[in-house]
Structures are given as C-alpha cells and as structure tokens.
Design a protein around this motif. Structure first.
Motif, PDB file in Angstrom:
ATOM      1  N   GLU A  83      -6.030   7.119  -1.486  1.00  0.00           N
ATOM      2  CA  GLU A  83      -3.996   6.910  -1.634  1.00  0.00           C
ATOM      3  C   GLU A  83      -3.144   5.980  -0.576  1.00  0.00           C
ATOM      4  O   GLU A  83      -2.603   5.667  -1.149  1.00  0.00           O
ATOM      5  CB  GLU A  83      -4.028   8.259  -1.689  1.00  0.00           C
ATOM      6  CG  GLU A  83      -4.238   9.076  -0.377  1.00  0.00           C
ATOM      7  CD  GLU A  83      -6.160   9.944  -0.039  1.00  0.00           C
ATOM      8  OE1 GLU A  83      -5.758  10.861   0.563  1.00  0.00           O
ATOM      9  OE2 GLU A  83      -6.984   8.991  -0.907  1.00  0.00           O
ATOM     10  N   ASP A  84      -3.983   5.665   0.569  1.00  0.00           N
ATOM     11  CA  ASP A  84      -3.240   5.085   1.269  1.00  0.00           C
ATOM     12  C   ASP A  84      -3.057   3.206   0.813  1.00  0.00           C
ATOM     13  O   ASP A  84      -2.685   2.497   1.347  1.00  0.00           O
ATOM     14  CB  ASP A  84      -3.622   4.923   2.647  1.00  0.00           C
ATOM     15  CG  ASP A  84      -3.397   6.511   3.313  1.00  0.00           C
ATOM     16  OD1 ASP A  84      -2.575   6.872   2.218  1.00  0.00           O
ATOM     17  OD2 ASP A  84      -3.606   6.876   3.877  1.00  0.00           O
ATOM     18  N   LEU A 290      -4.031  13.085  -7.558  1.00  0.00           N
ATOM     19  CA  LEU A 290      -4.454  12.946  -6.382  1.00  0.00           C
ATOM     20  C   LEU A 290      -2.454  12.039  -5.521  1.00  0.00           C
ATOM     21  O   LEU A 290      -2.748  12.634  -4.497  1.00  0.00           O
ATOM     22  CB  LEU A 290      -5.609  11.854  -5.953  1.00  0.00           C
ATOM     23  CG  LEU A 290      -5.617  11.350  -4.387  1.00  0.00           C
ATOM     24  CD1 LEU A 290      -6.025  12.332  -3.885  1.00  0.00           C
ATOM     25  CD2 LEU A 290      -6.880  10.180  -4.652  1.00  0.00           C
ATOM     26  N   ILE A 291      -3.022  11.081  -5.945  1.00  0.00           N
ATOM     27  CA  ILE A 291      -1.175  10.790  -5.244  1.00  0.00           C
ATOM     28  C   ILE A 291      -0.488  11.283  -4.973  1.00  0.00           C
ATOM     29  O   ILE A 291       0.331  11.360  -3.883  1.00  0.00           O
ATOM     30  CB  ILE A 291      -1.047   8.741  -6.030  1.00  0.00           C
ATOM     31  CG1 ILE A 291      -2.591   8.548  -6.759  1.00  0.00           C
ATOM     32  CG2 ILE A 291       0.175   8.323  -5.506  1.00  0.00           C
ATOM     33  CD1 ILE A 291      -2.951   7.508  -4.756  1.00  0.00           C
ATOM     34  N   ALA A 292       0.104  11.831  -6.393  1.00  0.00           N
ATOM     35  CA  ALA A 292       1.099  12.638  -6.552  1.00  0.00           C
ATOM     36  C   ALA A 292       1.036  14.152  -4.818  1.00  0.00           C
ATOM     37  O   ALA A 292       1.753  14.234  -3.881  1.00  0.00           O
ATOM     38  CB  ALA A 292       1.636  14.020  -7.512  1.00  0.00           C
ATOM     39  N   ALA A 296       2.909  14.517  -0.926  1.00  0.00           N
ATOM     40  CA  ALA A 296       3.686  16.099  -0.914  1.00  0.00           C
ATOM     41  C   ALA A 296       3.482  16.061   0.569  1.00  0.00           C
ATOM     42  O   ALA A 296       3.918  17.248   0.839  1.00  0.00           O
ATOM     43  CB  ALA A 296       3.499  16.400  -2.502  1.00  0.00           C
ATOM     44  N   GLY A 297       2.064  15.228   0.779  1.00  0.00           N
ATOM     45  CA  GLY A 297       2.355  16.214   2.131  1.00  0.00           C
ATOM     46  C   GLY A 297       0.170  16.613   2.033  1.00  0.00           C
ATOM     47  O   GLY A 297       0.218  17.411   2.351  1.00  0.00           O
ATOM     48  N   ARG A 302      -4.847  20.898   1.542  1.00  0.00           N
ATOM     49  CA  ARG A 302      -4.501  21.893   2.819  1.00  0.00           C
ATOM     50  C   ARG A 302      -4.533  23.403   2.127  1.00  0.00           C
ATOM     51  O   ARG A 302      -5.633  24.131   3.120  1.00  0.00           O
ATOM     52  CB  ARG A 302      -3.011  21.463   2.909  1.00  0.00           C
ATOM     53  CG  ARG A 302      -3.200  20.166   4.069  1.00  0.00           C
ATOM     54  CD  ARG A 302      -1.164  19.782   4.384  1.00  0.00           C
ATOM     55  NE  ARG A 302      -1.111  18.773   5.081  1.00  0.00           N
ATOM     56  CZ  ARG A 302      -1.924  18.064   6.697  1.00  0.00           C
ATOM     57  NH1 ARG A 302      -2.276  19.339   6.977  1.00  0.00           N
ATOM     58  NH2 ARG A 302      -0.764  17.110   6.370  1.00  0.00           N
ATOM     59  N   ALA A 303      -4.513  23.734   1.326  1.00  0.00           N
ATOM     60  CA  ALA A 303      -4.529  25.517   0.626  1.00  0.00           C
ATOM     61  C   ALA A 303      -6.362  25.120   0.225  1.00  0.00           C
ATOM     62  O   ALA A 303      -6.595  26.712   1.176  1.00  0.00           O
ATOM     63  CB  ALA A 303      -3.804  25.325  -0.721  1.00  0.00           C
TER      64      ALA A 303
END
Length: 325
Positions: A83-84, A290-292, A296-297, A302-303
C-alpha cells in the motif's frame, strides 16, 4: 511448466548491477543478505526516521532514502508494504531512476491494479519467493532455498527475463526451482489464497473449533491442544507427503473422521463464497479496501489485531508455552 534452476541462470548479470532494496522488513532483510552473500552490490533504502536503519547499517549495508538510492541503482526492488508503493514510486523512485533501469517486485499487486504506472524505458519484473523472509534466509544459509515465481511485465531492454532469473538465483531459489507466472496470475492467486484458505479460513476454523468445544464444557487446554497444536503436525505431513500421503500416515479413526467432516464444512455454499472472493479480488475490490484502510490509518487492521490478541485461545497458548519453559 518449465522449472528453472541454477544452471539456467547467469549470476554475473545481477552481480553487474547496483541493487537498491526498498524496505528492510521480513523480505527486504532476507533478500538483501542473500544477494550480498551471492556477490551482489546492495544498498538498502529506508525513510530517514525508520527504526530499521540502525539494524541495516549494523549489518553492514549502506543506507539511504529511496530517492537517494534510486539515483545510483540499476535495479530497484520494491519490498516495502504494497500500500506504500504508489507514493514511494511516484515521489521518490520515478523522478530519480535512470533511463533503462529495472524495477522488481515480490508481489504483483502494484502492477496488476495500477498502483504504479512505470515508464516505458524500464524493465519491470517479478521475483516472488513462496515463503517468509525468515525461511528464505535460513534455507539459503543451509545450502538450500525457497521456490520463487518469476514474471516479466515489461521488457524494455530485451534482457528482463535473464535479469529476473539471475536475481532469483542470487537469493537462493535456483537451488530448488524458479517457476514462470505472470503478474496477474501471481497476484490474483495469492490474494485469493490469503483470504479463502490460509490466513483467513484456517485461523477462523481454529477459533471456531476452540469456541465450540469450550461452549460444550471441554476444558480450554484440551480444546487448545485439539484445535491448534496439531495444525503443525498436519502442515508438516502435507509438506513431506502431500495430502494423499498425509491420509496414509494418520490413524484410520482420524482419516474416517476427515471423511465425515470435510463435506459438512466445505459445502457448496463454501465453494460459492470462494468464487465470490476470487471475483472481488479480480475486480479490484480487495485492493480498494486495502488502500482505503491504509489511508485512514488502518482502523480495520488495528481492530482485528486487538480482537485476535484478546481471544481466549491466546491466554491458553501463553499458559501452555509457560509450562514448556
């Protein structure tokens, strides 16, 4: 399918290149170390504030930003997170990469879904080891290697395939096998497998089995042993003997149990859902999600990590590991 090995590869090709590895994570570190041990000139590219800089420098690599490394490189290898790629390439690599250089990937996603649109003068290739970087490095040091897939998306120089094979041999894959594919095939099959088989389905089955036994009154420790620890035995047997050979190695009771359970778990509905997952992958739906999430961080990722860490099976695992110490 043609399987390429060391005798089909010319190591002198990649040894004549200045290689910049972007990223020093699981794959970046292993590939950089294997390349260097094979006589290749390697620099590591990392952000100025990256915590990995100290490790890369401590292991003897020259370290620069991606922009700085690209100016000196003949071959840039994109091993940062998928994604980077778009930002790194557009902002740092593309403006600095010399005409006629080469760009390589370990996964086809960025090319398949247009996260990167390379210049027509560049060779664009894929070398994808089929396993984690830790295994790539360990097998290399043990005199073996991991099988790699390779592909050429753009052959501006006429020598992209030879370079890809040379690179794959330098990381150790020529010792065991280098298999041809395409960016599309590698990307779509890999994304499907991650969701529908390995990293999506199998851990979910372990959790569901553990929860079913505990809800029925079985001790969590017994549920843990039955649903998680035997997975390594299964994987080792399949790796060594194949699925048919695995069935020959287990007890009649276990084999008959598999005969009873398999069609009830993997149903026509399961297969239909697999086909839907594959269709979503091919249509780009997964990549957009994935990109979205990245932009959004990573709230969903993370969840998910928090949820996995909080599952009761993890507390049982810690207890069992402590008993072994």
């Amino acid at each position: 399918m043609k399987v390429y090995r060391d005798e089909d590869c010319d190591l002198s090709i990649v040894r004549a290149k200045r290689v910049a590895i972007i990223g020093y994570g699981n794959q970046g570190r292993a590939q950089a170390l294997n390349l260097r041990d094979s006589g290749v000139s390697v620099a590591v590219a990392l952000p100025a504030d990256s915590a990995s800089r100290a490790r890369a420098m401590g292991e003897g690599f020259p370290v620069a930003t991606a922009a700085e490394a690209a100016t000196k490189a003949d071959l840039v290898v994109m091993l940062a997170a998928d994604e980077d790629h778009s930002r790194i390439f557009a902002v740092e690599v593309a403006p600095n990469l010399r005409e006629g250089a080469a760009l390589s990937f370990a996964h086809g996603l960025s090319i398949r879904f247009g996260l990167i649109e390379p210049r027509p003068d560049l060779d664009i290739m894929l070398v994808a080891p089929k396993g984690p970087g830790t295994a790539l490095r360990t097998d290399f040091l043990n005199g073996s290697g991991l099988i790699s897939l390779f592909a050429v998306h753009q052959d501006a120089s006429g020598g992209a395939q030879a370079l890809a094979l040379s690179y794959a041999a330098a990381i150790g894959s020529g010792r065991v096998g280098i298999l041809p594919t395409s960016f599309i095939e590698e990307c779509e099959a890999d994304l499907f497998n991650e969701q529908a088989v390995l990293w999506g389905a199998i851990p979910a089955l372990i959790h569901a089995g553990f929860e079913t036994l505990v809800e029925a009154g079985f001790s969590p420790e017994i549920a843990y042993f039955e649903c998680q620890t035997e997975l390594k035995l299964l994987a080792d047997l399949i790796d060594a003997r194949g699925i048919a050979g695995m069935k020959e190695a287990i007890s009649n009771t276990a084999e008959f149990g598999a005969l009873e359970g398999e069609p009830r778990i993997v149903t026509e509905e399961t297969r239909a859902e697999m086909r839907r997952i594959l269709a979503e992958v091919r249509a780009g739906g997964f990549t957009r999600k994935l990109i979205a999430d990245a932009e959004a961080g990573y709230p969903r990722l993370r969840a998910s990590r928090v949820q996995a860490a909080a599952h009761p099976i993890e507390e049982i695992r810690r207890k069992i590991v402590h008993l072994k110490e």
